[in-house]
Design an enzyme around this catalytic site. Structure first.
Site, PDB file in Angstrom:
ATOM      1  N   ILE A 153       2.424 -14.385  -9.355  1.00  0.00           N
ATOM      2  CA  ILE A 153       3.264 -13.267  -9.080  1.00  0.00           C
ATOM      3  C   ILE A 153       3.322 -12.734  -7.564  1.00  0.00           C
ATOM      4  CG2 ILE A 153       2.904 -12.487 -11.570  1.00  0.00           C
ATOM      5  CD1 ILE A 153       0.900 -10.452 -10.290  1.00  0.00           C
ATOM      6  N   GLY A 157      -0.764 -13.771   3.137  1.00  0.00           N
ATOM      7  CA  GLY A 157      -1.782 -14.287   3.943  1.00  0.00           C
ATOM      8  C   GLY A 157      -2.933 -14.983   3.658  1.00  0.00           C
ATOM      9  N   ASP A 272      -4.047  -1.213   7.513  1.00  0.00           N
ATOM     10  CA  ASP A 272      -3.075  -2.481   7.008  1.00  0.00           C
ATOM     11  C   ASP A 272      -1.816  -1.876   6.194  1.00  0.00           C
ATOM     12  OD1 ASP A 272      -1.400  -4.616   7.654  1.00  0.00           O
ATOM     13  OD2 ASP A 272      -2.346  -5.922   6.099  1.00  0.00           O
TER      14      ASP A 272
END
Length: 440
Positions: A153, A157, A272
């Site tokens: 799904i 990285g 992030d």
């Protein structure tokens, strides 16, 4: 014991051995007691050369029993309490020594095995948190149909994400880290420990993990609508995100970040935040995900420096991208970029191909400065949005952006709480009077 000790002390070899009948207890096991000044061993069998040892003289009559209070547990019914106590101490000491040697050997062997397998070690109270989350690798493998492509799904990285279903019907998202990915043992351990300690409805929940067969597996709750970017930047799906849903998503992300920074017992800097790391559940509620780059701050810590810059360019605050300084303000900056993306439906890096503006933040600033802030709104929702709410969200735009290629600002952009002069003075918007709104 007393007799053999006396004989050993008086012997030129400092050695003696003796045989005796044992009737004090029903059972007895062998043992050995090692001390700096002596060594004592006793067994149920003859463990020495009897012919090399002189025949022991008959034992002297036992000393009169030591008079102690009847309630003293050292006194046995046979009057040999003291001797029995000495022997009991010797037995206990030998058992303790044996146990300690066994533990030391086990720990050494386990450490060697972990070193060979490149496995992780968890320190402090982390192990108590994560041991209960460790899952059997074969169970995860079966749940994903051996990581079938039909179950995949997502891909990032650090590896692939698969949908899995356990035997009890629980649906999960399985993050399988690539063996060649940039996320190594440190990041994996980091994500496990951080997420395991965080519980909030706007944070994705970790259900378990596995470290077997050189695999690094993270098992999360299954979120059916994938990530925010799948809707926000897809022209075919953008219309599913009307303004009310986008406003709800913005609020949910803000609550999740507030929990990380302030309301949890840990101060966590995500580092992030971006659209692809915001997952949407069945009701389109946002959940902050992917804590592989997160950092935990100490109780009184407010800022940290690093030479290892991680995250996604375009979402990084200037002081972090250029100087390696990060704090809760770094996440707030990333959140601001994310809010502008949600309002506009445009990726921050989609402006790189044009010469007019380098990025979304600069574009939003120019519109605000020109008094046309609402031109930022995604055309698919501009006619049906609450303009007062939109302006309130755009209002998070910081000082005039200063990025790579431009001169460094005179002061830290995020450390000032003063307002700046702007040309924008908006009048009545959607029956709400908004005046003197300046970017913060």
């Amino acid at each position: 014991m007393n007799q053999v000790a006396v004989e050993a002390a008086s012997s030129t070899r400092k050695f003696s051995a003796i045989k005796a009948n044992w009737t004090a207890f029903q059972t007895l096991t062998g043992g050995r007691c090692l001390w700096p000044s002596c060594s004592v061993r006793y067994e149920l069998y003859v463990f020495y050369n009897q012919t090399a040892i002189r025949t022991s003289p008959p034992p002297p009559p036992p000393p009169p029993p030591l008079l102690l209070p009847a309630s003293n547990p050292l006194v046995s019914r046979t009057g040999k309490g003291v001797n029995s106590n000495v022997l009991a101490i010797a037995i206990v000491m030998s058992i303790i020594v044996a146990v300690l040697l066994f533990i030391a050997g086990y720990c050494f062997a386990k450490r060697e095995k972990k070193s060979d397998d490149s496995a992780l070690t968890f320190d402090g109270d982390d192990i108590t948190t994560i041991e209960s989350l460790q899952l059997d690798y074969r169970t995860i493998q079966a749940a994903t149909n051996d990581y079938s492509e039909n179950n995949q799904i997502g891909r990032g990285g650090f590896g692939e994400v698969y949908k899995g279903t356990f035997l009890n019907g629980t649906e999960v998202a399985v993050k399988r880290l690539s063996k060649s990915s940039g996320q190594g043992d440190i990041e994996f351990k980091n994500e496990v420990v951080v997420v395991a300690k965080l519980q909030h409805k706007n944070l994705v929940r970790l259900l378990g993990f596995s470290i077997e067969q050189e695999e690094r597996i993270l098992v999360y709750e299954y979120v059916p609508n994938k990530s925010l970017d799948c809707f926000l930047f897809d022209r075919a799906k953008q219309s599913q995100l009307d303004w009310s849903r986008r406003y709800k998503i913005i609020g949910g992300i803000a609550r999740g970040i507030l929990y990380l920074h302030q309301d949890s017992r840990l101060t966590v800097i995500h580092r992030d935040l971006k659209a692809s790391n915001i997952l949407l559940d069945a009701d389109m509620n946002p959940k902050v995900a992917d804590f592989g780059m997160a950092r935990i701050f100490g109780m009184d810590q407010t800022q940290e420096n690093t030479s290892r810059i991680v995250g996604t360019y375009g979402y990084m605050s200037p002081e972090y991208a250029m100087r390696g300084q990060f704090s809760v303000k770094s996440d707030v900056y990333s959140f601001g970029v994310l809010v502008l993306e949600i309002i506009s439906g445009k990726k921050n890096n989609s402006f790189y191909e044009t010469d007019s503006v380098p990025d979304l933040i600069t574009y939003a600033w120019k519109l605000w400065s020109n008094g046309t802030a609402l031109d930022l709104v995604d055309p698919t929702i501009v006619d049906n949005c609450q303009k007062s709410e939109v302006v309130r969200c755009i209002h998070i735009v910081p000082w005039q952006p200063g990025f790579f290629g431009q001169s460094r600002p005179k002061k830290d952009l995020l450390d000032s709480d003063q307002s700046t002069t702007s040309k924008s003075v908006l009048g009545s918007v959607d029956d709400a009077s908004i005046t003197e709104l300046y970017p913060r």
